[in-house]
Design a protein around this motif. Structure first.
Motif, PDB file in Angstrom:
ATOM      1  N   SER A  24      30.593  28.584   2.866  1.00  0.00           N
ATOM      2  CA  SER A  24      29.868  27.585   3.634  1.00  0.00           C
ATOM      3  C   SER A  24      28.362  27.707   3.389  1.00  0.00           C
ATOM      4  CB  SER A  24      30.183  27.744   5.118  1.00  0.00           C
ATOM      5  OG  SER A  24      29.520  26.768   5.874  1.00  0.00           O
ATOM      6  N   LYS A  25      27.870  28.929   3.344  1.00  0.00           N
ATOM      7  CA  LYS A  25      26.449  29.171   3.077  1.00  0.00           C
ATOM      8  C   LYS A  25      26.087  28.670   1.677  1.00  0.00           C
ATOM      9  CE  LYS A  25      22.957  32.776   3.233  1.00  0.00           C
ATOM     10  NZ  LYS A  25      22.490  33.078   4.572  1.00  0.00           N
ATOM     11  N   VAL A  26      26.959  28.928   0.710  1.00  0.00           N
ATOM     12  CA  VAL A  26      26.741  28.444  -0.655  1.00  0.00           C
ATOM     13  C   VAL A  26      26.609  26.919  -0.649  1.00  0.00           C
ATOM     14  CG1 VAL A  26      27.920  28.092  -2.875  1.00  0.00           C
ATOM     15  CG2 VAL A  26      27.708  30.390  -1.919  1.00  0.00           C
ATOM     16  N   LEU A  27      27.469  26.246   0.076  1.00  0.00           N
ATOM     17  CA  LEU A  27      27.382  24.777   0.142  1.00  0.00           C
ATOM     18  C   LEU A  27      26.081  24.316   0.781  1.00  0.00           C
ATOM     19  CD1 LEU A  27      31.059  23.797   0.978  1.00  0.00           C
ATOM     20  CD2 LEU A  27      29.789  23.258  -1.122  1.00  0.00           C
ATOM     21  N   ASP A  28      25.578  25.036   1.776  1.00  0.00           N
ATOM     22  CA  ASP A  28      24.269  24.699   2.355  1.00  0.00           C
ATOM     23  C   ASP A  28      23.197  24.732   1.272  1.00  0.00           C
ATOM     24  OD1 ASP A  28      25.413  24.550   4.913  1.00  0.00           O
ATOM     25  OD2 ASP A  28      24.758  26.573   5.481  1.00  0.00           O
ATOM     26  N   TYR A  29      23.190  25.800   0.483  1.00  0.00           N
ATOM     27  CA  TYR A  29      22.211  25.939  -0.597  1.00  0.00           C
ATOM     28  C   TYR A  29      22.399  24.842  -1.648  1.00  0.00           C
ATOM     29  CZ  TYR A  29      20.993  30.721   0.932  1.00  0.00           C
ATOM     30  OH  TYR A  29      20.561  31.817   1.618  1.00  0.00           O
ATOM     31  N   LEU A  30      23.648  24.602  -2.022  1.00  0.00           N
ATOM     32  CA  LEU A  30      23.924  23.613  -3.070  1.00  0.00           C
ATOM     33  C   LEU A  30      23.526  22.208  -2.632  1.00  0.00           C
ATOM     34  CD1 LEU A  30      27.390  24.859  -4.381  1.00  0.00           C
ATOM     35  CD2 LEU A  30      25.117  25.288  -5.351  1.00  0.00           C
ATOM     36  N   GLU A  31      23.815  21.856  -1.395  1.00  0.00           N
ATOM     37  CA  GLU A  31      23.438  20.525  -0.913  1.00  0.00           C
ATOM     38  C   GLU A  31      21.924  20.338  -0.963  1.00  0.00           C
ATOM     39  OE1 GLU A  31      27.215  19.633   2.064  1.00  0.00           O
ATOM     40  OE2 GLU A  31      25.417  20.589   2.893  1.00  0.00           O
ATOM     41  N   ASP A  32      21.184  21.358  -0.571  1.00  0.00           N
ATOM     42  CA  ASP A  32      19.726  21.299  -0.597  1.00  0.00           C
ATOM     43  C   ASP A  32      19.213  21.175  -2.035  1.00  0.00           C
ATOM     44  OD1 ASP A  32      17.003  21.514   0.050  1.00  0.00           O
ATOM     45  OD2 ASP A  32      17.088  23.698   0.246  1.00  0.00           O
ATOM     46  N   ALA A  33      19.631  22.079  -2.900  1.00  0.00           N
ATOM     47  CA  ALA A  33      19.139  22.079  -4.278  1.00  0.00           C
ATOM     48  C   ALA A  33      19.586  20.836  -5.042  1.00  0.00           C
ATOM     49  CB  ALA A  33      19.597  23.343  -4.997  1.00  0.00           C
ATOM     50  N   CYS A  34      20.822  20.416  -4.838  1.00  0.00           N
ATOM     51  CA  CYS A  34      21.321  19.236  -5.551  1.00  0.00           C
ATOM     52  C   CYS A  34      20.570  17.968  -5.128  1.00  0.00           C
ATOM     53  CB  CYS A  34      22.823  19.066  -5.354  1.00  0.00           C
ATOM     54  SG  CYS A  34      23.798  20.221  -6.351  1.00  0.00           S
ATOM     55  N   GLN A  35      20.106  17.929  -3.882  1.00  0.00           N
ATOM     56  CA  GLN A  35      19.287  16.796  -3.441  1.00  0.00           C
ATOM     57  C   GLN A  35      17.997  16.752  -4.262  1.00  0.00           C
ATOM     58  OE1 GLN A  35      20.396  14.458  -1.113  1.00  0.00           O
ATOM     59  NE2 GLN A  35      18.686  13.363  -1.990  1.00  0.00           N
ATOM     60  N   GLY A  36      17.418  17.912  -4.502  1.00  0.00           N
ATOM     61  CA  GLY A  36      16.227  17.983  -5.343  1.00  0.00           C
ATOM     62  C   GLY A  36      16.507  17.591  -6.782  1.00  0.00           C
ATOM     63  N   VAL A  37      17.642  18.010  -7.308  1.00  0.00           N
ATOM     64  CA  VAL A  37      18.033  17.624  -8.674  1.00  0.00           C
ATOM     65  C   VAL A  37      18.227  16.106  -8.736  1.00  0.00           C
ATOM     66  CG1 VAL A  37      19.771  17.852 -10.497  1.00  0.00           C
ATOM     67  CG2 VAL A  37      19.104  19.861  -9.155  1.00  0.00           C
ATOM     68  N   LEU A  38      18.833  15.558  -7.703  1.00  0.00           N
ATOM     69  CA  LEU A  38      19.055  14.103  -7.653  1.00  0.00           C
ATOM     70  C   LEU A  38      17.728  13.352  -7.732  1.00  0.00           C
ATOM     71  CD1 LEU A  38      21.033  11.718  -7.334  1.00  0.00           C
ATOM     72  CD2 LEU A  38      20.753  11.972  -4.858  1.00  0.00           C
ATOM     73  N   GLU A  39      16.714  13.825  -7.046  1.00  0.00           N
ATOM     74  CA  GLU A  39      15.403  13.173  -7.081  1.00  0.00           C
ATOM     75  C   GLU A  39      14.834  13.176  -8.496  1.00  0.00           C
ATOM     76  OE1 GLU A  39      12.974  15.143  -4.110  1.00  0.00           O
ATOM     77  OE2 GLU A  39      14.515  14.793  -2.568  1.00  0.00           O
ATOM     78  N   VAL A  40      14.956  14.304  -9.183  1.00  0.00           N
ATOM     79  CA  VAL A  40      14.463  14.419 -10.560  1.00  0.00           C
ATOM     80  C   VAL A  40      15.247  13.482 -11.482  1.00  0.00           C
ATOM     81  CG1 VAL A  40      14.325  15.984 -12.557  1.00  0.00           C
ATOM     82  CG2 VAL A  40      13.611  16.759 -10.282  1.00  0.00           C
ATOM     83  N   VAL A  41      16.567  13.484 -11.342  1.00  0.00           N
ATOM     84  CA  VAL A  41      17.419  12.643 -12.190  1.00  0.00           C
ATOM     85  C   VAL A  41      17.147  11.163 -11.919  1.00  0.00           C
ATOM     86  CG1 VAL A  41      19.828  11.965 -12.562  1.00  0.00           C
ATOM     87  CG2 VAL A  41      19.202  14.383 -12.560  1.00  0.00           C
ATOM     88  N   ARG A  42      16.976  10.809 -10.662  1.00  0.00           N
ATOM     89  CA  ARG A  42      16.688   9.410 -10.306  1.00  0.00           C
ATOM     90  C   ARG A  42      15.389   8.948 -10.969  1.00  0.00           C
ATOM     91  NH1 ARG A  42      17.245   9.211  -4.625  1.00  0.00           N
ATOM     92  NH2 ARG A  42      19.348   8.414  -4.804  1.00  0.00           N
TER      93      ARG A  42
END
Length: 163
Positions: A136-154
């Motif tokens: 669950s903690k890993v998913l918290d980190y992944l959701e946060d970081a992936c949101q940042g990756v999404l901004e870069v990709v967008r």
């Protein structure tokens, strides 16, 4: 122009397939699935051909992510050429990638957590030997970081469409 993102951890059964599932969900919701490709891979051969860890699948499912289709594979030499971002979960895996990667592609290698906005941790901890709460903690980190990756990709997609 397709943007390709590869998530990498040691065995490709916990963190990287979870990151793939989270990011795939985000790009689908953002309407970018036609221009962004996502995959995951391992630096080691421990679990090749296996499905993600049952605990990782259960934690992902609770949050609406399906990672059951993922199958562990090892990073291939052509991945360094084909992927635009190769995102490692921790320092050990980043180091392994740097040793395998031709120098010309080193700029593509980064720690995933450098894209995080909420969490200040440098790496995504490996939940494999811990309890369910670690997933669950890993998913918290992944959701946060992936949101940042999404901004870069967008931004990248927008720049290509404008050109």
């Amino acid at each position: 122009m397709m943007t390709k993102v590869l998530f990498v951890c040691m065995g490709n059964i916990c963190r990287s397939p979870s990151a793939e599932g989270v990011f795939r969900h985000m790009i689908d919701e953002a309407g970018l699935s036609g221009v962004v490709q996502v995959d995951s891979a391992a630096t080691h051969t421990f679990h090749l051909g296996e499905s993600p860890d049952a605990r990782a699948q259960a934690a992902a499912r609770k949050r609406g992510y399906d990672i059951s289709h993922c199958v562990a594979r090892q990073v291939k030499p052509e991945d360094f050429r084909e992927y635009d971002l190769i995102l490692a979960m921790d320092w050990e895996n980043l180091s392994a990638l740097q040793q395998q990667c031709p120098k010309v592609y080193h700029h593509k290698l980064m720690l995933l957590m450098r894209f995080a906005n909420e969490f200040e941790e440098a790496t995504v901890p490996d939940p494999y030997y811990g309890g369910v709460e670690g997933f669950s903690k890993v998913l918290d980190y992944l959701e946060d970081a992936c949101q940042g990756v999404l901004e870069v990709v967008r931004k990248r997609v927008t720049q290509y469409q404008a050109a």
